[in-house]
Design an enzyme around this catalytic site. Structure first.
Site, PDB file in Angstrom:
ATOM      1  N   CYS A 141      32.119   6.502  41.430  1.00 22.24           N
ATOM      2  CA  CYS A 141      30.663   6.152  40.742  1.00 22.24           C
ATOM      3  C   CYS A 141      30.731   5.472  40.501  1.00 22.24           C
ATOM      4  O   CYS A 141      31.247   4.193  41.622  1.00 22.24           O
ATOM      5  CB  CYS A 141      30.850   6.488  39.330  1.00 22.24           C
ATOM      6  SG  CYS A 141      28.887   6.308  39.092  1.00 22.24           S
ATOM      7  N   HIS A 164      29.792  12.461  40.326  1.00 21.15           N
ATOM      8  CA  HIS A 164      31.192  13.274  39.552  1.00 21.15           C
ATOM      9  C   HIS A 164      32.086  14.115  39.818  1.00 21.15           C
ATOM     10  O   HIS A 164      31.644  15.217  39.035  1.00 21.15           O
ATOM     11  CB  HIS A 164      30.553  12.446  38.579  1.00 21.15           C
ATOM     12  CG  HIS A 164      30.539  11.495  38.018  1.00 21.15           C
ATOM     13  ND1 HIS A 164      31.277  10.742  36.878  1.00 21.15           N
ATOM     14  CD2 HIS A 164      28.699  10.612  37.918  1.00 21.15           C
ATOM     15  CE1 HIS A 164      31.058   9.573  36.921  1.00 21.15           C
ATOM     16  NE2 HIS A 164      29.676   9.296  36.861  1.00 21.15           N
ATOM     17  N   GLU A 170      34.124  15.204  38.781  1.00 24.13           N
ATOM     18  CA  GLU A 170      35.153  15.641  38.030  1.00 24.13           C
ATOM     19  C   GLU A 170      34.794  16.648  37.746  1.00 24.13           C
ATOM     20  O   GLU A 170      34.638  17.872  36.767  1.00 24.13           O
ATOM     21  CB  GLU A 170      35.843  14.656  37.155  1.00 24.13           C
ATOM     22  CG  GLU A 170      34.585  14.049  36.577  1.00 24.13           C
ATOM     23  CD  GLU A 170      33.967  13.139  37.118  1.00 24.13           C
ATOM     24  OE1 GLU A 170      33.666  13.088  37.766  1.00 24.13           O
ATOM     25  OE2 GLU A 170      33.573  11.475  35.872  1.00 24.13           O
TER      26      GLU A 170
HETATM   27  N1  GLN Z   1      27.218   0.820  36.073  1.00 27.25           N
HETATM   28  C1  GLN Z   1      27.175   1.909  37.429  1.00 27.25           C
HETATM   29  C2  GLN Z   1      25.965   2.179  37.904  1.00 27.25           C
HETATM   30  O1  GLN Z   1      24.631   2.722  36.688  1.00 27.25           O
HETATM   31  C3  GLN Z   1      27.864   3.235  37.547  1.00 27.25           C
HETATM   32  C4  GLN Z   1      27.460   4.196  36.558  1.00 27.25           C
HETATM   33  C5  GLN Z   1      28.789   5.639  36.624  1.00 27.25           C
HETATM   34  O2  GLN Z   1      29.873   5.319  37.020  1.00 27.25           O
HETATM   35  N2  GLN Z   1      28.277   6.205  36.400  1.00 27.25           N
HETATM   36  O3  GLN Z   1      25.097   3.180  38.674  1.00 27.25           O
END
Ligand code: GLN
Length: 547
Positions: A387, A513, A515
């Site tokens: 992310c 994600h 994970e």
């Molecule tokens: N801050 C970033 C976004 O909102 C990444 C979010 C995250 O890593 N879950 O896109």
């Protein structure tokens, strides 16, 4: 229909202190029942007033676990999924906030027909509804496990306990079971276990009309027979249902300890469940392999909340699963990205064979993360960006390879000339914070002939998201020209979900994600292959040192 008159309900409460591992205990019991051929789901009741943990700071709450259907939930749901290997849904976590929200909505609609709306019966009725609706609608469960957050004696969990009392009465004692997880401390100076805290906790439960059927006694070492007898006698529980839950060095041993103590059989007998002989062969093999790693490898995680390991719970567990799949133990080195900014990078990554940058929000520490992505790229160290970790990899690449010096993410620099990571159009008009990100599972099409494809071995995958920002498609062509390729794209929106570097042994970034989908016996392929690449890097470096 999730439940019918044959469904049994198992309630798990905690006493004496918090952090006894109620989530792991619930997940372990789930596994023991599943291994006996039973269909079950687990509901977590959280006593706080927030509608969900999505708006809570990691300092307050730890990881926000996102379900397939896009709910932001308690991290215990991660344990449930990892242990019982079933997808949870938004119906597997209910908070006081949600309960009140729906009661107030009904009141505004006029559903209560002029009655005074009260905790009893309206709030307790709503809690009972949520218990009956737990899990998936199209599955009929043999057992619904309900874990009550908080500790018995807390004011805020009272409505939950009252609802449980009523429910036990309604479904009958043959169809419901109360399990209480308690602490039995060993007092060194006296050289003995102390049973008083447990007696008091059970007393509190009985005051509200709940009699535990099984006591799980968390203790440092083997609980002696005399203490068990005493606990049973004073808590009104048969000696055979006083079960030791001693400390173990891996959470994955907990189900085995419980099985040894007879938890599974006791539940089956008391609830007269139609169960088969438990099969824990694969689980035992996993635990066995975990305790005998053939190699060690050091992987650095650079984040903002490195002192709060609960914020990265699923990542930590994914590394355990992936490590075992590689017959190795992954030692995680936690690096504060702000320290990388202040302290220089070289010495931070000494001895590290892989770098992972996890998800995150906000500007603090961001330059340290970009520097870490750059360092991994330039030194051919395996890199895995999740992310935000993918977003910083793109910022580095745009700045330092594509020569867009001012490249940045709109989150960190709203007016940059090169917003390589930008807000999605639908997100630009969002004003509320709760539940408004891109959440839950989305499909992603994988480009053939890439490392990503080799890893997944599938054309279309599904992964879970939680973010607002995206790779800006205006810059993708330029990035690809220089060797950073988009290997996974959402077929409907054309948003880039996965990138990899062509000329690098292992450099991958994902917008989702992974994970959240790693299971004990089904490690996530990205983690499994990342650990494999780190092990290879480690071996090559050792060889280079020796020669
Ligand atoms: N801050 C970033 C976004 O909102 C990444 C979010 C995250 O890593 N879950 O896109």
């Amino acid at each position: 229909m999730a439940v019918n008159e044959k469904t049994k309900f198992l309630f798990i409460t905690g006493g004496v202190v918090s952090s006894l591992g109620k989530g792991i205990a619930s997940a372990s019991i789930g596994l023991l029942l599943k291994s006996r051929g039973l269909k079950l789901t687990i509901l977590k009741l959280d006593p706080y007033i927030n509608v969900d943990p999505g708006t809570l700071s990691p300092y307050q709450h730890g990881e926000v676990y996102v379900t397939h259907d896009g709910a932001e939930t308690d991290l215990d749901l991660g344990h449930y999924e990892r242990f019982i290997d079933e997808d949870m849904t938004k119906k597997n976590n209910a908070t006081t906030g949600q309960i009140y929200y729906s009661v107030i909505e009904k009141e505004r609609r006029g559903d209560y027909l002029g009655k005074t709306v009260q905790v009893i019966p309206h709030i307790t009725d709503e809690i009972k509804n949520r218990i009956r609706q737990a899990g998936k609608e199209d599955i009929l469960y043999d057992v619904v496990i309900v874990e009550v957050g908080g500790t018995v004696g807390d004011i805020e969990s009272l409505p939950f306990l009252e609802a449980i009392r009523q429910m036990c009465l309604e479904v009958g004692h043959e169809n419901s079971l109360n399990i209480h997880l308690t602490l039995v401390p060993f007092i060194k100076a006296a050289g003995e276990f102390k049973t008083k805290p447990t007696q008091h906790s059970v007393m509190r439960l009985r005051e509200i009309g709940l009699q535990p059927d099984i006591l799980l006694c968390r203790c440092e070492t083997h609980l002696d027979e005399e203490s068990k007898r005493k606990i049973g006698l004073f808590c009104n529980v048969p000696r055979s249902a006083v079960i030791e839950a001693r400390d173990v060095d891996s959470i994955y041993k907990v189900p085995l300890i419980f099985e040894e103590g007879g938890v599974g059989d006791t539940i089956v007998q008391k609830l007269k469940l139609n169960a088969v002989k438990p099969d824990l062969t694969k689980w035992r093999a996993f635990v066995e392999r975990q305790s005998r790693p053939e190699a060690n490898v050091k992987i650095a995680i650079c984040g903002k909340y490195v002192d709060l390991k609960d914020s990265y719970k699923s990542i930590i567990e994914s590394f355990v699963h992936a490590g075992v799949a590689n017959n190795a133990r992954v030692d995680l080195e936690w690096l504060d990205s702000e320290e990388i900014e202040n302290d220089g990078i070289e010495k931070q990554f000494d001895g590290v064979s892989g770098i992972l940058i996890p998800g995150g929000f906000g500007t603090r520490g961001i330059e340290g993360k970009i520097a870490a992505a750059k360092y991994a790229r330039e030194h051919s160290i395996p890199y895995f960006g999740i992310c935000l970790g993918m977003q910083v990899a793109i910022i580095d690449f745009a700045r330092n390879v594509c020569n867009m010096k001012a490249a940045n993410g709109a989150e960190f620099s709203p007016h940059t000339e090169y917003p390589v990571v930008d807000l999605m159009e639908e997100q630009k008009h969002v004003s509320e914070m709760g539940g408004t990100m891109r959440l839950g599972a989305y499909v992603c099409k994988i480009r053939r002939g890439t490392r990503t494809y080799d890893i997944y071995g599938e054309d279309v995958i599904t992964e879970r998201h939680r973010h607002r920002y995206e790779i800006n498609n205006l810059f993708v062509e330029e990035l690809e020209k220089k060797g950073m390729i988009a290997t996974g794209v959402n077929p409907e929106t054309n948003l880039v979900e996965i990138i990899e570097l062509k000329n690098h042994p292992w450099y991958l970034g994902v917008q989702f994600h992974p994970e959240l989908k790693s299971r004990v016996l089904r490690p996530h392929p990205l983690f499994r292959e990342f650990v494999k690449a780190a092990l290879e890097y480690h071996r090559n470096r050792q060889k280079a040192v020796e020669s």
